[in-house]
Design a protein around this motif. Structure first.
Motif, PDB file in Angstrom:
ATOM      1  N   VAL A  42      34.010  47.699  40.412  1.00  0.00           N
ATOM      2  CA  VAL A  42      34.449  47.457  41.792  1.00  0.00           C
ATOM      3  C   VAL A  42      34.706  45.972  42.021  1.00  0.00           C
ATOM      4  N   VAL A  43      33.763  45.134  41.638  1.00  0.00           N
ATOM      5  CA  VAL A  43      33.930  43.693  41.867  1.00  0.00           C
ATOM      6  C   VAL A  43      35.068  43.143  40.999  1.00  0.00           C
ATOM      7  N   GLY A  44      35.144  43.589  39.745  1.00  0.00           N
ATOM      8  CA  GLY A  44      36.245  43.146  38.883  1.00  0.00           C
ATOM      9  C   GLY A  44      37.601  43.535  39.447  1.00  0.00           C
ATOM     10  N   GLY A  45      37.710  44.763  39.942  1.00  0.00           N
ATOM     11  CA  GLY A  45      38.956  45.217  40.564  1.00  0.00           C
ATOM     12  C   GLY A  45      39.297  44.415  41.808  1.00  0.00           C
ATOM     13  N   TRP A  46      38.275  44.117  42.618  1.00  0.00           N
ATOM     14  CA  TRP A  46      38.497  43.328  43.836  1.00  0.00           C
ATOM     15  C   TRP A  46      39.053  41.951  43.489  1.00  0.00           C
ATOM     16  N   TYR A  47      38.492  41.293  42.488  1.00  0.00           N
ATOM     17  CA  TYR A  47      38.975  39.960  42.134  1.00  0.00           C
ATOM     18  C   TYR A  47      40.384  40.010  41.548  1.00  0.00           C
ATOM     19  N   ARG A  48      40.722  41.079  40.856  1.00  0.00           N
ATOM     20  CA  ARG A  48      42.112  41.225  40.384  1.00  0.00           C
ATOM     21  C   ARG A  48      43.064  41.393  41.566  1.00  0.00           C
ATOM     22  N   ILE A  49      42.641  42.140  42.574  1.00  0.00           N
ATOM     23  CA  ILE A  49      43.460  42.303  43.783  1.00  0.00           C
ATOM     24  C   ILE A  49      43.637  40.960  44.482  1.00  0.00           C
ATOM     25  N   LEU A  50      42.545  40.210  44.628  1.00  0.00           N
ATOM     26  CA  LEU A  50      42.646  38.885  45.256  1.00  0.00           C
ATOM     27  C   LEU A  50      43.611  37.987  44.492  1.00  0.00           C
ATOM     28  N   ASP A  51      43.509  37.981  43.178  1.00  0.00           N
ATOM     29  CA  ASP A  51      44.394  37.137  42.369  1.00  0.00           C
ATOM     30  C   ASP A  51      45.853  37.556  42.494  1.00  0.00           C
ATOM     31  N   ARG A  52      46.094  38.853  42.652  1.00  0.00           N
ATOM     32  CA  ARG A  52      47.465  39.345  42.784  1.00  0.00           C
ATOM     33  C   ARG A  52      48.066  38.970  44.144  1.00  0.00           C
ATOM     34  N   PHE A  53      47.284  39.118  45.211  1.00  0.00           N
ATOM     35  CA  PHE A  53      47.814  38.871  46.549  1.00  0.00           C
ATOM     36  C   PHE A  53      47.704  37.429  47.003  1.00  0.00           C
ATOM     37  N   ILE A  54      46.803  36.674  46.406  1.00  0.00           N
ATOM     38  CA  ILE A  54      46.676  35.249  46.733  1.00  0.00           C
ATOM     39  C   ILE A  54      46.673  34.487  45.414  1.00  0.00           C
ATOM     40  N   PRO A  55      47.849  34.289  44.823  1.00  0.00           N
ATOM     41  CA  PRO A  55      47.914  33.607  43.527  1.00  0.00           C
ATOM     42  C   PRO A  55      47.697  32.103  43.662  1.00  0.00           C
ATOM     43  N   GLY A  56      47.306  31.506  42.575  1.00  0.00           N
ATOM     44  CA  GLY A  56      47.140  30.060  42.534  1.00  0.00           C
ATOM     45  C   GLY A  56      45.695  29.668  42.330  1.00  0.00           C
ATOM     46  N   SER A  57      45.490  28.353  42.199  1.00  0.00           N
ATOM     47  CA  SER A  57      44.138  27.860  41.940  1.00  0.00           C
ATOM     48  C   SER A  57      43.825  26.589  42.718  1.00  0.00           C
ATOM     49  N   THR A  58      44.538  26.389  43.831  1.00  0.00           N
ATOM     50  CA  THR A  58      44.261  25.201  44.644  1.00  0.00           C
ATOM     51  C   THR A  58      43.008  25.428  45.486  1.00  0.00           C
ATOM     52  N   LYS A  59      42.543  24.364  46.113  1.00  0.00           N
ATOM     53  CA  LYS A  59      41.372  24.482  46.984  1.00  0.00           C
ATOM     54  C   LYS A  59      41.663  25.389  48.176  1.00  0.00           C
TER      55      LYS A  59
END
Length: 102
Positions: A42-59
């Motif tokens: 569940v947590v791994g899937g959630w973080y993949r969703i976050l990375d897909r919808f909010i890409p990037g690595s800025t602050k």
């Protein structure tokens, strides 16, 4: 799963001070199973969703992800986690719902 098992061992030995004879091994196995079968996916899937919808690595991106994680995901996840652990530990639906509401 392994981390949840280690966390349970720490809780039983350092917090509850059960000692080796009083250690509840089945409880540790249950927590590891919940970690592997529920928390990890569940947590791994959630973080993949976050990375897909909010890409990037800025602050700014990190803050957006944190706000969504803590404001939306965490409360829902905690309720589900408590329900799953209650069910695994044999609570009835009524007992489980009462515990989740607390």
């Amino acid at each position: 799963g392994t981390l949840m098992g280690a966390g349970d061992v720490i809780a039983q030995q350092l917090v509850e001070r059960r000692g080796l004879r009083g250690h509840r091994g089945l409880r540790t196995v249950k927590m590891m199973t919940i970690g592997f079968c529920f928390v990890g996916p569940v947590v791994g899937g959630w973080y993949r969703i976050l990375d897909r919808f909010i890409p990037g690595s800025t602050k700014v991106v990190a803050v957006k992800k944190m706000i969504l994680d803590q404001g939306a995901f965490a409360p829902c996840f905690l309720g589900c986690f408590l329900a799953v652990t209650g069910a695994v530990n044999g609570l009835s639906a009524e007992e489980n719902w009462s515990k989740v509401q607390q």
